[in-house]
Design a protein around this motif. Structure first.
Motif, PDB file in Angstrom:
ATOM      1  N   ASN A  21     -32.314   5.169  72.512  1.00 24.72           N
ATOM      2  CA  ASN A  21     -33.482   4.293  72.183  1.00 24.72           C
ATOM      3  C   ASN A  21     -33.305   3.650  70.931  1.00 24.72           C
ATOM      4  N   TYR A  22     -33.042   4.201  69.714  1.00 21.83           N
ATOM      5  CA  TYR A  22     -32.954   3.589  68.415  1.00 21.83           C
ATOM      6  C   TYR A  22     -31.851   2.507  68.699  1.00 21.83           C
ATOM      7  N   SER A  44     -33.152  -0.264  70.476  1.00 28.31           N
ATOM      8  CA  SER A  44     -34.061  -1.222  69.824  1.00 28.31           C
ATOM      9  C   SER A  44     -33.660  -1.769  68.516  1.00 28.31           C
TER      10      SER A  44
END
Length: 154
Positions: A41-42, A45
């Motif tokens: 997810n990082y 993002s």
């Protein structure tokens, strides 16, 4: 790989009659998948894309439950070194977003290593006493997965 390794450790414990310890490692495996998703997810993002590679097969060469937990602790120490290396790189290139994200993992690794040490201390205190080992197996069987905060807010 960590999730896969802990699933192999769970299998070893289950195959040797330690259902509680097996459960503990299943939860550990699930947590490792959560950690992988945190990285996933990082990266997304930050507008980047991942390239997924093959996962090495764990080689289950354990002689006892103590051996399993000692190998688990060794693995967590290795993961800690890798996180620290990533943190070093993030500092070097002044990637403050990565530093912030990686700090969570630095703190998590303290907890991970401590959990393995605590269980190893208890196992070594048993002195091979099967009754105490069964009590510890029951205790570790009580562990349940706590979903990451983002899952509980949805």
């Amino acid at each position: 790989y960590s999730a896969y390794l802990y699933l192999a450790m769970s299998n070893y414990a289950e195959s040797n009659g330690f259902k509680g310890i097996s459960n503990w490692f299943i939860v550990q495996s699930q947590e490792e998948l959560d950690h992988a998703m945190k990285f996933y997810n990082y990266v997304h993002s930050m507008g980047e894309t991942l390239e997924l590679g093959a996962i090495d097969k764990p080689e289950p060469r354990w002689n006892s439950i103590i051996d399993v937990f000692e190998n688990g602790l060794t693995h967590e120490k290795y993961v800690t070194q890798r996180i620290h290396k990533l943190m070093d790189i993030a500092h070097e290139v002044k990637d403050y977003a990565a530093i912030s994200m990686l700090q969570w993992f630095v703190n998590e690794q303290i907890e991970e290593e401590s959990s393995f040490r605590d269980i190893l201390d208890k196992l070594k205190l048993t002195g091979g006493d099967v009754n105490y080992l069964m009590v510890l197996d029951g205790e570790l069987g009580q562990r349940v997965r706590t979903p990451p905060q983002s899952e509980t807010n949805e």
